[in-house]
Design an enzyme around this catalytic site. Structure first.
Site, short mmCIF file in Angstrom:
data_model
loop_
_atom_site.label_atom_id
_atom_site.label_comp_id
_atom_site.label_asym_id
_atom_site.label_seq_id
_atom_site.Cartn_x
_atom_site.Cartn_y
_atom_site.Cartn_z
CE1 TYR A 192 0.69 7.89 2.32
CE2 TYR A 192 1.19 5.62 1.81
CZ TYR A 192 0.34 6.56 2.34
OH TYR A 192 -0.83 6.16 2.92
CG HIS B 191 -4.51 9.78 0.13
ND1 HIS B 191 -3.17 9.70 -0.15
CD2 HIS B 191 -4.61 9.44 1.43
CE1 HIS B 191 -2.50 9.32 0.93
NE2 HIS B 191 -3.36 9.17 1.90
CE LYS C 39 -3.70 4.69 0.48
NZ LYS C 39 -2.27 4.55 0.83
CG ASP D 164 -1.82 1.20 1.26
OD1 ASP D 164 -2.95 1.07 0.76
OD2 ASP D 164 -1.43 2.28 1.76
#
Ligand code: NDP
Length: 270
Positions: A56, A112, A81, A51
């Site tokens: 990120y 997200h 996402k 994930d």
């Protein structure tokens, strides 16, 4: 989902595809060597579900680690996402994630967060991406019942997944029931409260009775609620520990005790 017995166990999504019940989260693992190493550890430990998110900043490293593992792409479930800055250009953001991950399709693409401006437009773009086959399933994250109800009014495609914070300290029973009733798979992020409640006396006591660690009990608790769970660690021993949750079953009495730890805890706000 029946009670999972192995790390290979899956839940079946409304999109018709199967998602491994245990995944590996990579939020806050620094880009570069650290993410690549953590994903390598996870794949070696048997995880087949990663994930990540454009937010990120480590999609490229996830892609590198997957490629270098030699494990065929189809055997690894990849979620990423869409961040709200991409809501108005979701197709372009999606293509960028594919490029960063260096894959031709995603297993799951999520909105997200339900930021108000543009999220319905973004969902329609995700529907098109799904119809094109480039995302095998689409879903949402951080959606409340209210957000899901609003989405239902503007779309006929039911999200396959709603990824939300979920742990014994944030037992979202009503949201779980709502999602289950509508065929939306709930997925638990921050299932370990980012480490903040691992020293809780009750969790420690229950863990000791099974010869398990508090982290393992918290992960197993989510699984027994039929929730897909994606713990994160950058440490090899913990990555292995967190996957070692398929050789015990928490009794109904202990599940009830853990359910009662709910304090609407949020790892963001404490
Ligand atoms: P987790 O609840 O998974 O906790 C991670 C923290 O717990 C880290 O500090 C880790 O430290 C520590 N930890 C992990 N395993 C153990 C263990 N066995 N014993 C003791 N400490 C441990 O938090 P996350 O917020 O990372 O959530 C997991 C994943 O969910 C994310 O990585 C991300 O993929 C997803 N997520 C999604 C969000 C969304 O908005 N959709 C928001 C937040 C997360 P260390 O690394 O040092 O081991």
């Amino acid at each position: 989902m029946t009670q999972p017995k192995t790390i290979q166990d899956h839940a079946v999504l409304n999109a018709g595809t199967r998602i491994p019940v245990l995944g590996f989260g990579v939020y806050q693992i620094p880009r570069g060597h650290e993410t690549q190493q953590a994903v390598r550890f996870a794949l070696e430990a048997g995880y087949r579900h990663i994930d990540t998110a454009s937010f990120y900043g480590n999609e490229k490293d996830v892609g590198t680690a997957i490629r270098e593992s030699g494990i065929p792409r189809e055997q690894i479930y990849i979620t990423t996402k869409l961040w709200p800055t991409g809501f108005l250009r979701a197709e372009a953001a999606f293509e960028k994630s594919l490029r960063h991950l260096d894959v031709s399709y995603l297993d799951l693409y999520l909105i997200h967060v339900p930021a108000p401006v543009g999220r319905n437009r973004a969902w329609r773009a995700l529907e098109k991406i799904h119809a094109s086959g480039r995302a095998k399933a689409i879903g949402v994250s951080n959606y409340s019942i209210k957000h899901l109800e609003t989405l239902r009014q503007i779309s006929s495609v039911v999200p396959a997944v709603n990824q939300v914070e979920f742990s014994p300290f944030l037992y979202r029973k009503e949201l779980l029931e709502y999602c289950t009733d509508r065929g939306i798979q709930l997925e638990a992020y921050s299932p370990l409260t980012r480490g903040k409640r691992l020293d809780d006396t009750t969790v420690r006591k229950i863990a000791a009775t099974y010869g398990k660690t508090p982290a393992q009990v918290m992960i197993r608790w989510s699984l027994q609620h039929e929730v897909v769970v994606i713990p994160k660690s950058s440490k090899k021993e913990r990555i292995i520990e967190n996957a070692n949750v398929f050789d015990f079953t928490i009794s109904q009495a202990d599940m009830d005790t853990l359910d009662n730890l709910n304090e609407n805890y949020s790892s963001l706000f404490g």
